[in-house]
Design a protein around this motif. Structure first.
Motif, PDB file in Angstrom:
ATOM      1  N   UNK A  55       0.816  -1.215   0.000  1.00 48.70           N
ATOM      2  CA  UNK A  55       0.000   0.000   0.000  1.00 48.70           C
ATOM      3  C   UNK A  55       0.852   1.268   0.000  1.00 48.70           C
ATOM      4  N   UNK A  56       2.015   1.199  -0.647  1.00 49.83           N
ATOM      5  CA  UNK A  56       2.896   2.354  -0.821  1.00 49.83           C
ATOM      6  C   UNK A  56       3.426   2.921   0.488  1.00 49.83           C
ATOM      7  N   UNK A  57       3.466   2.120   1.540  1.00 52.15           N
ATOM      8  CA  UNK A  57       4.000   2.598   2.810  1.00 52.15           C
ATOM      9  C   UNK A  57       5.522   2.678   2.732  1.00 52.15           C
ATOM     10  N   UNK A  58       6.088   3.656   3.423  1.00 50.39           N
ATOM     11  CA  UNK A  58       7.537   3.818   3.429  1.00 50.39           C
ATOM     12  C   UNK A  58       8.206   2.585   4.012  1.00 50.39           C
ATOM     13  N   UNK A  59       9.320   2.210   3.430  1.00 50.90           N
ATOM     14  CA  UNK A  59      10.046   1.025   3.865  1.00 50.90           C
ATOM     15  C   UNK A  59      11.516   1.408   3.912  1.00 50.90           C
ATOM     16  N   UNK A  60      11.922   1.967   5.050  1.00 52.43           N
ATOM     17  CA  UNK A  60      13.283   2.431   5.244  1.00 52.43           C
ATOM     18  C   UNK A  60      14.035   1.393   6.078  1.00 52.43           C
ATOM     19  N   UNK A  61      15.208   0.993   5.616  1.00 49.93           N
ATOM     20  CA  UNK A  61      16.002   0.013   6.339  1.00 49.93           C
ATOM     21  C   UNK A  61      17.324   0.643   6.753  1.00 49.93           C
ATOM     22  N   UNK A 127       4.223  -9.263  17.293  1.00 51.34           N
ATOM     23  CA  UNK A 127       4.690  -8.009  16.693  1.00 51.34           C
ATOM     24  C   UNK A 127       5.367  -8.291  15.351  1.00 51.34           C
ATOM     25  N   UNK A 128       5.327  -7.319  14.463  1.00 46.65           N
ATOM     26  CA  UNK A 128       5.862  -7.499  13.116  1.00 46.65           C
ATOM     27  C   UNK A 128       7.382  -7.475  13.123  1.00 46.65           C
ATOM     28  N   UNK A 129       7.964  -8.532  12.587  1.00 48.02           N
ATOM     29  CA  UNK A 129       9.408  -8.655  12.478  1.00 48.02           C
ATOM     30  C   UNK A 129       9.876  -8.521  11.032  1.00 48.02           C
ATOM     31  N   UNK A 130       9.087  -9.066  10.102  1.00 48.07           N
ATOM     32  CA  UNK A 130       9.444  -9.071   8.684  1.00 48.07           C
ATOM     33  C   UNK A 130       8.255  -8.601   7.862  1.00 48.07           C
ATOM     34  N   UNK A 131       8.515  -7.741   6.910  1.00 49.52           N
ATOM     35  CA  UNK A 131       7.503  -7.341   5.931  1.00 49.52           C
ATOM     36  C   UNK A 131       7.900  -7.846   4.558  1.00 49.52           C
ATOM     37  N   UNK A 132       6.910  -8.269   3.790  1.00 52.13           N
ATOM     38  CA  UNK A 132       7.151  -8.845   2.463  1.00 52.13           C
ATOM     39  C   UNK A 132       6.161  -8.228   1.490  1.00 52.13           C
ATOM     40  N   UNK A 133       6.619  -7.910   0.280  1.00 50.55           N
ATOM     41  CA  UNK A 133       5.676  -7.517  -0.761  1.00 50.55           C
ATOM     42  C   UNK A 133       6.091  -8.143  -2.088  1.00 50.55           C
ATOM     43  N   UNK A 134       5.126  -8.303  -2.968  1.00 60.08           N
ATOM     44  CA  UNK A 134       5.347  -8.971  -4.249  1.00 60.08           C
ATOM     45  C   UNK A 134       4.923  -8.031  -5.373  1.00 60.08           C
ATOM     46  N   UNK A 135       5.813  -7.810  -6.324  1.00 55.08           N
ATOM     47  CA  UNK A 135       5.546  -6.981  -7.498  1.00 55.08           C
ATOM     48  C   UNK A 135       5.719  -7.838  -8.743  1.00 55.08           C
ATOM     49  N   UNK A 136       4.919  -7.567  -9.765  1.00 49.08           N
ATOM     50  CA  UNK A 136       5.044  -8.323 -11.011  1.00 49.08           C
ATOM     51  C   UNK A 136       4.817  -7.398 -12.193  1.00 49.08           C
ATOM     52  N   UNK A 137       5.562  -7.637 -13.257  1.00 45.80           N
ATOM     53  CA  UNK A 137       5.456  -6.815 -14.463  1.00 45.80           C
ATOM     54  C   UNK A 137       5.803  -7.668 -15.674  1.00 45.80           C
ATOM     55  N   UNK A 138       5.008  -7.538 -16.732  1.00 51.45           N
ATOM     56  CA  UNK A 138       5.288  -8.273 -17.962  1.00 51.45           C
ATOM     57  C   UNK A 138       6.519  -7.686 -18.635  1.00 51.45           C
ATOM     58  N   UNK A 159       5.773   4.119  15.232  1.00 50.37           N
ATOM     59  CA  UNK A 159       4.670   4.819  14.600  1.00 50.37           C
ATOM     60  C   UNK A 159       4.017   4.061  13.464  1.00 50.37           C
ATOM     61  N   UNK A 160       4.149   2.734  13.460  1.00 54.35           N
ATOM     62  CA  UNK A 160       3.560   1.913  12.418  1.00 54.35           C
ATOM     63  C   UNK A 160       2.116   1.555  12.774  1.00 54.35           C
ATOM     64  N   UNK A 161       1.299   1.116  11.775  1.00 58.78           N
ATOM     65  CA  UNK A 161      -0.082   0.754  12.069  1.00 58.78           C
ATOM     66  C   UNK A 161      -0.204  -0.393  13.079  1.00 58.78           C
TER      67      UNK A 161
END
Length: 268
Positions: A55-61, A127-138, A159-161
């Motif tokens: 959902x386009x949330x910031x993902x700073x590591x 509590x959340x330890x790992x976040x994962x997202x999947x993107x796909x493009x032809x 300050x996360x949800x």
């Protein structure tokens, strides 16, 4: 210590691109595919400054945490590719268990317990330890699939949800580099089981064995509505099945999930 692939990943022909600092490992991976790169290839950074999660949330590591992406260019439908998120969850859980051995011996019954939260998170103690997202493009008649993963190794964002936690807070003293190497080998195992979607039934079975909140009260905020009931299962496509108080079984393809008391308090 530098980032390196595990022996199984090397034997399986995986490649590696490692960065000291990068805006987004997902962006680097997808651009590589657009430029003709076929993968499979890992992209990992010591510091990620402009990543995006679900959902386009910031993902700073920050340095010390793990930000990485795996690129697979494959001949599958987008709906099938989406189930690689479950492969990633299982791979992360396996890698975490492997690197947590010393902590398990030291902490005994207080050692971290990991669980998989639908659709793509790994939890520790709820509590959340790992976040994962999947993107796909032809890309050139094939599907470039990028699975991005971020693990809170030394620090958890505030300050996360939902509450977040780091491995350091849990008493697991390992480096992002150690975890990454274990993860690359775990991916080879579970990616092989998945087998371009043909083995999703086995992935589903293993995922459900580790599922957070299975059989409990749940609320899913889809962005347009909130659906409440019991977390019944996930189906053969990876949708979460909610059993409502009226006895209906509703498949959910995407949304933010809240369990137990948080189901009513947070899913608004």
């Amino acid at each position: 210590m530098t980032f390196a692939l595990g022996p199984r990943a090397i034997s399986a022909g995986y490649m590696l691109a490692a960065f000291d600092q990068v805006g987004s490992t997902n962006t680097e991976a997808m651009q590589h595919a657009r430029d003709g790169g076929q993968g499979p290839q890992w992209f990992v950074a010591a510091e990620q400054t402009a990543g995006q999660g679900r959902r386009q949330r910031a993902w700073i590591a920050p340095r010390g945490n793990l930000a990485c992406s795996i690129l697979e260019v494959i001949d599958v439908a987008p709906a099938v590719a989406a189930t690689l998120g479950f492969v990633a969850g299982l791979s992360q859980e396996a890698a975490l268990e492997q690197v947590s051995v010393e902590a398990a011996l030291r902490l005994g019954p207080g050692r971290p317990r990991y669980a998989l939260k639908w659709p793509n998170d790994v939890l520790a103690g709820g509590a959340k330890l790992v976040g994962i997202n999947v993107l796909a493009e032809a890309v050139d008649s094939r599907l470039a699939v990028v699975v991005g993963m971020g693990t809170n190794v030394v620090a958890a964002p505030e300050g996360m949800p939902t509450p977040a936690v780091s491995l350091a807070e849990l008493g697991v003293q390992i480096s992002a580099e150690e975890l990454f190497t274990a993860l690359t080998d775990a991916w080879v195992e579970h990616r092989g089981i998945w087998d371009n979607g043909r083995g999703f039934a086995e992935i589903r079975r293993r995922w459900l064995e580790r599922a957070a909140g299975l059989g409990d009260r749940v609320a899913i905020n889809t962005g347009t509505t909130t659906i409440e009931g019991i977390f019944d299962t996930i189906d053969e496509t990876g949708c979460l099945i909610v059993r409502t108080p009226e006895g209906r079984r509703i498949p959910i393809a995407a949304g933010d999930v809240y369990f137990g008391n948080a189901a009513s308090a947070r899913a608004v």
